[in-house]
Design an enzyme around this catalytic site. Sequence first.
Site, mmCIF file in Angstrom:
data_model
loop_
_atom_site.group_PDB
_atom_site.id
_atom_site.type_symbol
_atom_site.label_atom_id
_atom_site.label_comp_id
_atom_site.label_asym_id
_atom_site.label_seq_id
_atom_site.Cartn_x
_atom_site.Cartn_y
_atom_site.Cartn_z
ATOM 1 N N LYS A 44 0.953 -1.107 -0.057
ATOM 2 C CA LYS A 44 -0.053 -0.075 -0.196
ATOM 3 C C LYS A 44 0.890 1.301 0.026
ATOM 4 C CE LYS A 44 -4.388 0.549 2.412
ATOM 5 N NZ LYS A 44 -4.961 0.744 3.856
HETATM 6 C C1 E4P Z 1 -8.469 1.533 3.859
HETATM 7 O O1 E4P Z 1 -7.479 0.945 3.621
HETATM 8 C C2 E4P Z 1 -8.268 2.145 5.382
HETATM 9 O O2 E4P Z 1 -7.442 1.301 6.208
HETATM 10 C C3 E4P Z 1 -9.322 2.728 6.224
HETATM 11 O O3 E4P Z 1 -10.557 2.036 5.268
HETATM 12 C C4 E4P Z 1 -9.534 3.819 6.582
HETATM 13 O O4 E4P Z 1 -10.668 4.078 7.118
HETATM 14 P P1 E4P Z 1 -10.942 4.965 8.262
HETATM 15 O O5 E4P Z 1 -11.396 6.278 7.807
HETATM 16 O O6 E4P Z 1 -12.217 4.648 9.333
HETATM 17 O O7 E4P Z 1 -9.617 5.106 9.393
#
Ligand code: E4P
Length: 219
Positions: free
Chosen positions: A83
């Site tokens: 990522k």
């Molecule tokens: C996606 O890969 C992220 O880890 C995640 O969906 C972030 O979500 P949040 O806005 O609830 O932290």
Amino acid sequence: MKFFVDTADIAEITRLAETGFVDGVTTNPSLIAKTGRDMLEVVREICAAVEGPVSAEVTATDHETMLKEGFRLAELADNVAVKVPLTADGLLTCRRLAEQGIAVNVTLCFSPGQALMAAKAGAAFISPFVGRLDDIGQDGMQLIADILQIYDQYDEFATEVLVASVRGPAHVIAAAKLGADIATVPPAVIHALLQHPLTDKGLAAFLADWEKTGQKILG
Ligand code: E4P
């Protein structure tokens, strides 16, 4: 539609993997921090617990270090998706990793233009954050519609739309109606998708009536 689970909690991932609902996992530095454990160990364990892609995020911000971190993460298991954040350095890293056959999830996407650039950089997944857009009064789901419309115009874009920052079942349903490829969902939302008060009420009534018959199917 595929479901990824958005957590680094191994016990929860293992429980959900058994249900067959989970097609992959996404983590981020905040989710890893919650575990209080070594990131590489956690990612290795998650990769062993599920068959699908497991997103593990680089933490450097310059291209050269991101690339080294990306290769380090990719060698942990065959199902790691590296990522990277949606920055210029992140997209250059995405391109280099993709050229080596490594799946890349480009994260922190908040605009259609960013999603277009990620597809051009060869991302396997684009992660638009719907909940965080809703939080600031913008329409997160409109972003998903815009990205899907753009990607649909071009056969050369193989990037899957991975709806992220999902806050509840309504986000999942809206994403499914739009035809998003994947939603990454906190465990609580997966459980919430199964539930309805009329299911519980109906089941209680059926069981009460069944009790009155004095019958048993088994034994
Ligand atoms: C996606 O890969 C992220 O880890 C995640 O969906 C972030 O979500 P949040 O806005 O609830 O932290």
